[in-house]
Design a protein around this motif. Structure first.
Motif, PDB file in Angstrom:
ATOM      1  N   HIS A 116      33.255  55.198 113.821  1.00  0.00           N
ATOM      2  CA  HIS A 116      31.829  54.903 113.940  1.00  0.00           C
ATOM      3  C   HIS A 116      31.551  53.594 114.680  1.00  0.00           C
ATOM      4  CE1 HIS A 116      30.143  58.167 111.464  1.00  0.00           C
ATOM      5  NE2 HIS A 116      31.355  58.169 110.937  1.00  0.00           N
ATOM      6  N   THR A 117      32.583  52.842 114.997  1.00  0.00           N
ATOM      7  CA  THR A 117      32.397  51.608 115.752  1.00  0.00           C
ATOM      8  C   THR A 117      31.712  51.963 117.074  1.00  0.00           C
ATOM      9  OG1 THR A 117      34.440  50.753 114.794  1.00  0.00           O
ATOM     10  CG2 THR A 117      33.580  49.610 116.744  1.00  0.00           C
ATOM     11  N   PRO A 118      30.571  51.347 117.386  1.00  0.00           N
ATOM     12  CA  PRO A 118      29.892  51.665 118.646  1.00  0.00           C
ATOM     13  C   PRO A 118      30.802  51.384 119.846  1.00  0.00           C
ATOM     14  CG  PRO A 118      28.438  50.431 117.204  1.00  0.00           C
ATOM     15  CD  PRO A 118      29.804  50.383 116.586  1.00  0.00           C
ATOM     16  N   CYS A 119      30.942  52.364 120.701  1.00  0.00           N
ATOM     17  CA  CYS A 119      31.823  52.267 121.862  1.00  0.00           C
ATOM     18  C   CYS A 119      31.006  52.076 123.135  1.00  0.00           C
ATOM     19  CB  CYS A 119      32.652  53.542 121.961  1.00  0.00           C
ATOM     20  SG  CYS A 119      33.774  53.551 123.375  1.00  0.00           S
ATOM     21  N   PRO A 120      31.461  51.203 124.031  1.00  0.00           N
ATOM     22  CA  PRO A 120      30.760  51.016 125.305  1.00  0.00           C
ATOM     23  C   PRO A 120      30.734  52.281 126.167  1.00  0.00           C
ATOM     24  CG  PRO A 120      32.347  49.246 124.940  1.00  0.00           C
ATOM     25  CD  PRO A 120      32.578  50.275 123.876  1.00  0.00           C
ATOM     26  N   LEU A 121      31.579  53.245 125.865  1.00  0.00           N
ATOM     27  CA  LEU A 121      31.605  54.497 126.637  1.00  0.00           C
ATOM     28  C   LEU A 121      30.630  55.540 126.100  1.00  0.00           C
ATOM     29  CD1 LEU A 121      35.470  54.908 127.079  1.00  0.00           C
ATOM     30  CD2 LEU A 121      33.815  54.125 128.794  1.00  0.00           C
ATOM     31  N   ARG A 122      29.947  55.208 125.005  1.00  0.00           N
ATOM     32  CA  ARG A 122      29.062  56.183 124.360  1.00  0.00           C
ATOM     33  C   ARG A 122      28.101  56.802 125.379  1.00  0.00           C
ATOM     34  NH1 ARG A 122      26.172  54.661 118.824  1.00  0.00           N
ATOM     35  NH2 ARG A 122      28.308  54.952 118.108  1.00  0.00           N
ATOM     36  N   ALA A 123      28.081  58.144 125.375  1.00  0.00           N
ATOM     37  CA  ALA A 123      27.178  58.969 126.193  1.00  0.00           C
ATOM     38  C   ALA A 123      27.414  58.872 127.698  1.00  0.00           C
ATOM     39  CB  ALA A 123      25.714  58.663 125.877  1.00  0.00           C
ATOM     40  N   THR A 124      28.542  58.281 128.118  1.00  0.00           N
ATOM     41  CA  THR A 124      28.830  58.180 129.555  1.00  0.00           C
ATOM     42  C   THR A 124      29.403  59.471 130.121  1.00  0.00           C
ATOM     43  OG1 THR A 124      31.092  57.373 129.208  1.00  0.00           O
ATOM     44  CG2 THR A 124      29.325  55.698 129.396  1.00  0.00           C
ATOM     45  N   GLY A 125      29.950  60.313 129.249  1.00  0.00           N
ATOM     46  CA  GLY A 125      30.605  61.530 129.703  1.00  0.00           C
ATOM     47  C   GLY A 125      32.044  61.291 130.155  1.00  0.00           C
ATOM     48  N   ASP A 126      32.514  60.058 130.110  1.00  0.00           N
ATOM     49  CA  ASP A 126      33.855  59.727 130.601  1.00  0.00           C
ATOM     50  C   ASP A 126      34.883  59.829 129.474  1.00  0.00           C
ATOM     51  OD1 ASP A 126      36.071  58.846 131.965  1.00  0.00           O
ATOM     52  OD2 ASP A 126      35.066  57.101 132.860  1.00  0.00           O
ATOM     53  N   VAL A 127      35.215  61.070 129.116  1.00  0.00           N
ATOM     54  CA  VAL A 127      36.185  61.288 128.038  1.00  0.00           C
ATOM     55  C   VAL A 127      37.604  60.910 128.465  1.00  0.00           C
ATOM     56  CG1 VAL A 127      34.830  62.976 126.729  1.00  0.00           C
ATOM     57  CG2 VAL A 127      36.339  63.748 128.573  1.00  0.00           C
ATOM     58  N   ASN A 128      37.854  60.864 129.758  1.00  0.00           N
ATOM     59  CA  ASN A 128      39.170  60.423 130.228  1.00  0.00           C
ATOM     60  C   ASN A 128      39.358  58.928 129.982  1.00  0.00           C
ATOM     61  OD1 ASN A 128      40.386  62.895 131.238  1.00  0.00           O
ATOM     62  ND2 ASN A 128      38.724  62.862 132.719  1.00  0.00           N
ATOM     63  N   ALA A 129      38.318  58.154 130.177  1.00  0.00           N
ATOM     64  CA  ALA A 129      38.395  56.721 129.863  1.00  0.00           C
ATOM     65  C   ALA A 129      38.570  56.532 128.365  1.00  0.00           C
ATOM     66  CB  ALA A 129      37.145  55.992 130.357  1.00  0.00           C
ATOM     67  N   CYS A 130      37.897  57.354 127.583  1.00  0.00           N
ATOM     68  CA  CYS A 130      38.063  57.325 126.121  1.00  0.00           C
ATOM     69  C   CYS A 130      39.523  57.570 125.771  1.00  0.00           C
ATOM     70  CB  CYS A 130      37.165  58.369 125.460  1.00  0.00           C
ATOM     71  SG  CYS A 130      37.512  58.623 123.703  1.00  0.00           S
ATOM     72  N   TYR A 131      40.124  58.573 126.380  1.00  0.00           N
ATOM     73  CA  TYR A 131      41.528  58.877 126.120  1.00  0.00           C
ATOM     74  C   TYR A 131      42.396  57.646 126.395  1.00  0.00           C
ATOM     75  CZ  TYR A 131      46.190  60.786 126.532  1.00  0.00           C
ATOM     76  OH  TYR A 131      47.542  60.990 126.374  1.00  0.00           O
ATOM     77  N   ARG A 132      42.134  56.969 127.501  1.00  0.00           N
ATOM     78  CA  ARG A 132      42.925  55.778 127.843  1.00  0.00           C
ATOM     79  C   ARG A 132      42.718  54.665 126.819  1.00  0.00           C
ATOM     80  NH1 ARG A 132      41.784  58.104 132.860  1.00  0.00           N
ATOM     81  NH2 ARG A 132      39.856  56.979 133.260  1.00  0.00           N
ATOM     82  N   MET A 133      41.484  54.473 126.361  1.00  0.00           N
ATOM     83  CA  MET A 133      41.226  53.444 125.349  1.00  0.00           C
ATOM     84  C   MET A 133      41.913  53.774 124.026  1.00  0.00           C
ATOM     85  SD  MET A 133      37.239  52.359 125.823  1.00  0.00           S
ATOM     86  CE  MET A 133      37.253  51.226 124.442  1.00  0.00           C
ATOM     87  N   MET A 134      42.024  55.036 123.694  1.00  0.00           N
ATOM     88  CA  MET A 134      42.610  55.441 122.422  1.00  0.00           C
ATOM     89  C   MET A 134      44.127  55.270 122.392  1.00  0.00           C
ATOM     90  SD  MET A 134      40.312  56.351 120.231  1.00  0.00           S
ATOM     91  CE  MET A 134      38.698  57.064 120.036  1.00  0.00           C
ATOM     92  N   GLN A 135      44.687  54.677 123.443  1.00  0.00           N
ATOM     93  CA  GLN A 135      46.112  54.327 123.423  1.00  0.00           C
ATOM     94  C   GLN A 135      46.395  53.424 122.222  1.00  0.00           C
ATOM     95  OE1 GLN A 135      48.552  55.496 125.290  1.00  0.00           O
ATOM     96  NE2 GLN A 135      50.117  54.222 124.356  1.00  0.00           N
ATOM     97  N   PHE A 136      45.431  52.581 121.881  1.00  0.00           N
ATOM     98  CA  PHE A 136      45.561  51.719 120.705  1.00  0.00           C
ATOM     99  C   PHE A 136      45.853  52.556 119.458  1.00  0.00           C
ATOM    100  CE2 PHE A 136      43.625  50.080 116.846  1.00  0.00           C
ATOM    101  CZ  PHE A 136      44.173  48.804 116.752  1.00  0.00           C
TER     102      PHE A 136
END
Length: 156
Positions: A87-107
């Motif tokens: 639920h932490t607000p993400c800067p990618l919210r609603a951007t449609g860039d799920v590939n960038a999300c995937y890269r961030m989720m490396q953590f």
């Protein structure tokens, strides 16, 4: 305590903003991966994240990687899967860039790997209309082919 919470909140926000910016630039993929892995390794060490004893512990070990478990609630634990939300607000919210999300989720993948598991994002805040991410975790070696990662879902 107020100063500590302020520093944690704004540090997390700064790291998310920086990593989101990097993750949206494909040319920075190796740097993004190294950055997220480095943060994960520092978190693993500072929080004492260890090999999980069982599936429920896998979820708890992952939660320990965050400032507040309230932001990353475990929603369900089945025979083989932990389902949780971010639920932490993400800067990618609603951007449609799920590939960038995937890269961030490396953590998250690194933290869960250290705890003896596998991590998959099922739905992402980056997808329009989503206000949180839904994630799944399974123990290392478990079949995950039935879990469709959000960045592999074909938009219709």
């Amino acid at each position: 305590m107020k100063i500590k919470n302020y520093l944690i909140k704004h540090s997390v926000k700064a790291v998310l903003a920086t990593s989101a910016w990097m993750a949206t630039k494909e040319s920075l993929n190796p740097i993004t991966s190294a950055f997220m892995s480095g943060i994960a390794k520092a978190t693993i060490k500072s929080k004492g994240i260890r090999e999980a004893k069982n599936l429920a512990d896998l979820g708890r070990q992952w939660q320990r990687g965050f400032p507040s478990s309230k932001q990353v609630p475990i929603k369900e634990i089945s025979a083989d899967t932990v389902i949780a939300e971010i639920h932490t607000p993400c800067p990618l919210r609603a951007t449609g860039d799920v590939n960038a999300c995937y890269r961030m989720m490396q953590f998250d993948r690194e933290v869960v790997k250290k705890a003896g598991g596998q991590f998959v994002v099922l739905s992402s805040q980056a997808s329009p209309g989503n206000t949180f991410c839904t994630v799944a975790m399974r123990l290392r070696g478990a079949d995950i082919t039935d879990l469709i990662p959000a960045h592999e879902v074909k938009e219709s």
